[in-house]
Design a protein around this motif. Structure first.
Motif, PDB file in Angstrom:
ATOM      1  N   GLN A 141       9.072   8.355   8.383  1.00  0.00           N
ATOM      2  CA  GLN A 141       9.189   7.776   7.091  1.00  0.00           C
ATOM      3  C   GLN A 141       8.143   6.741   6.989  1.00  0.00           C
ATOM      4  N   GLY A 142       8.328   5.998   7.164  1.00  0.00           N
ATOM      5  CA  GLY A 142       8.569   4.905   7.666  1.00  0.00           C
ATOM      6  C   GLY A 142       7.016   4.505   8.052  1.00  0.00           C
ATOM      7  N   LYS A 143       6.030   4.536   9.039  1.00  0.00           N
ATOM      8  CA  LYS A 143       5.031   5.116   9.275  1.00  0.00           C
ATOM      9  C   LYS A 143       3.848   5.487   7.804  1.00  0.00           C
ATOM     10  N   ALA A 144       5.042   6.647   7.635  1.00  0.00           N
ATOM     11  CA  ALA A 144       3.899   7.088   6.399  1.00  0.00           C
ATOM     12  C   ALA A 144       3.407   6.214   5.390  1.00  0.00           C
ATOM     13  N   VAL A 145       5.077   5.693   4.548  1.00  0.00           N
ATOM     14  CA  VAL A 145       5.061   4.174   3.812  1.00  0.00           C
ATOM     15  C   VAL A 145       3.935   3.409   4.496  1.00  0.00           C
ATOM     16  N   ALA A 146       4.262   2.992   5.497  1.00  0.00           N
ATOM     17  CA  ALA A 146       2.580   1.707   5.898  1.00  0.00           C
ATOM     18  C   ALA A 146       1.475   2.367   5.823  1.00  0.00           C
ATOM     19  N   ALA A 147       1.313   3.801   5.702  1.00  0.00           N
ATOM     20  CA  ALA A 147       0.025   3.793   5.860  1.00  0.00           C
ATOM     21  C   ALA A 147      -0.348   3.830   4.609  1.00  0.00           C
ATOM     22  N   SER A 148       0.599   3.958   3.695  1.00  0.00           N
ATOM     23  CA  SER A 148       0.102   4.324   2.385  1.00  0.00           C
ATOM     24  C   SER A 148      -0.305   3.360   1.299  1.00  0.00           C
ATOM     25  N   LEU A 149       0.781   1.572   1.989  1.00  0.00           N
ATOM     26  CA  LEU A 149       0.428   0.207   1.836  1.00  0.00           C
ATOM     27  C   LEU A 149      -1.065  -0.121   2.411  1.00  0.00           C
ATOM     28  N   ALA A 150      -1.476   0.951   3.422  1.00  0.00           N
ATOM     29  CA  ALA A 150      -2.620   0.239   3.483  1.00  0.00           C
ATOM     30  C   ALA A 150      -3.747   1.180   2.966  1.00  0.00           C
ATOM     31  N   ARG A 151      -3.794   2.379   3.233  1.00  0.00           N
ATOM     32  CA  ARG A 151      -4.832   2.804   1.709  1.00  0.00           C
ATOM     33  C   ARG A 151      -4.330   2.049   0.027  1.00  0.00           C
ATOM     34  N   LEU A 152      -3.595   1.561   0.118  1.00  0.00           N
ATOM     35  CA  LEU A 152      -3.660   1.026  -1.280  1.00  0.00           C
ATOM     36  C   LEU A 152      -4.315  -0.295  -0.930  1.00  0.00           C
ATOM     37  N   GLY A 153      -4.591  -0.811   0.397  1.00  0.00           N
ATOM     38  CA  GLY A 153      -5.422  -2.345   0.501  1.00  0.00           C
ATOM     39  C   GLY A 153      -4.541  -3.753   0.510  1.00  0.00           C
ATOM     40  N   LYS A 154      -2.635  -2.736   0.637  1.00  0.00           N
ATOM     41  CA  LYS A 154      -1.678  -4.193   1.035  1.00  0.00           C
ATOM     42  C   LYS A 154      -2.045  -4.194   2.827  1.00  0.00           C
ATOM     43  N   THR A 155      -2.552  -4.756   3.156  1.00  0.00           N
ATOM     44  CA  THR A 155      -3.270  -5.061   4.738  1.00  0.00           C
ATOM     45  C   THR A 155      -1.774  -5.826   5.377  1.00  0.00           C
ATOM     46  N   GLN A 156      -1.175  -6.794   4.167  1.00  0.00           N
ATOM     47  CA  GLN A 156      -0.710  -7.693   4.835  1.00  0.00           C
ATOM     48  C   GLN A 156       0.798  -7.531   5.384  1.00  0.00           C
ATOM     49  N   PHE A 157       1.118  -5.793   5.021  1.00  0.00           N
ATOM     50  CA  PHE A 157       2.391  -5.155   5.591  1.00  0.00           C
ATOM     51  C   PHE A 157       2.153  -3.898   6.555  1.00  0.00           C
ATOM     52  N   THR A 158       2.534  -4.651   7.968  1.00  0.00           N
ATOM     53  CA  THR A 158       2.326  -3.507   8.843  1.00  0.00           C
ATOM     54  C   THR A 158       2.827  -2.943   9.830  1.00  0.00           C
ATOM     55  N   GLY A 159       4.057  -2.630   8.888  1.00  0.00           N
ATOM     56  CA  GLY A 159       5.031  -1.998   8.948  1.00  0.00           C
ATOM     57  C   GLY A 159       6.558  -1.947   8.591  1.00  0.00           C
ATOM     58  N   VAL A 160       6.566  -0.310   8.163  1.00  0.00           N
ATOM     59  CA  VAL A 160       7.797   0.255   7.168  1.00  0.00           C
ATOM     60  C   VAL A 160       8.709   0.400   8.046  1.00  0.00           C
TER      61      VAL A 160
END
Length: 90
Positions: A18-37
């Motif tokens: 679940q955390g990995k899926a959220v982290a991937a979604s953040l990256a797709r939204l351009g929120k690259t400063q967040f590297t793990g959830v």
């Protein structure tokens, strides 16, 4: 009435899909400063009356036996109205 909060997280060495899926979604939204959830669970237990040592002992037992799966999860914190009830749960 006091509220006891029990926080449970997946063990650090286990994957958190679940955390990995959220982290991937953040990256797709351009929120690259967040590297793990990591995603966990939070239990809020309202107590009728004061929280004493016996109540805390009972909630610790429930946290380990009922609220978490000790094979894959850790109880990371227990607080009473925002104040830590335990310094070391691990």
């Amino acid at each position: 009435m006091p509220t006891i909060v029990v926080e449970v997280m997946p063990k650090a060495e286990l994957l958190d899909p679940q955390g990995k899926a959220v982290a991937a979604s953040l990256a797709r939204l351009g929120k690259t400063q967040f590297t793990g959830v990591r995603i966990g669970k939070r239990f809020e237990v309202t107590v009728d009356g004061p929280v004493d040592d016996a109540t805390l002992a009972e909630i610790r037992e429930l946290a380990v036996d009922m609220f978490s799966n000790s094979v894959i999860e850790d109880v990371v914190e227990i607080t009473v109205d925002g104040v830590s009830a335990d310094e070391d749960l691990r």
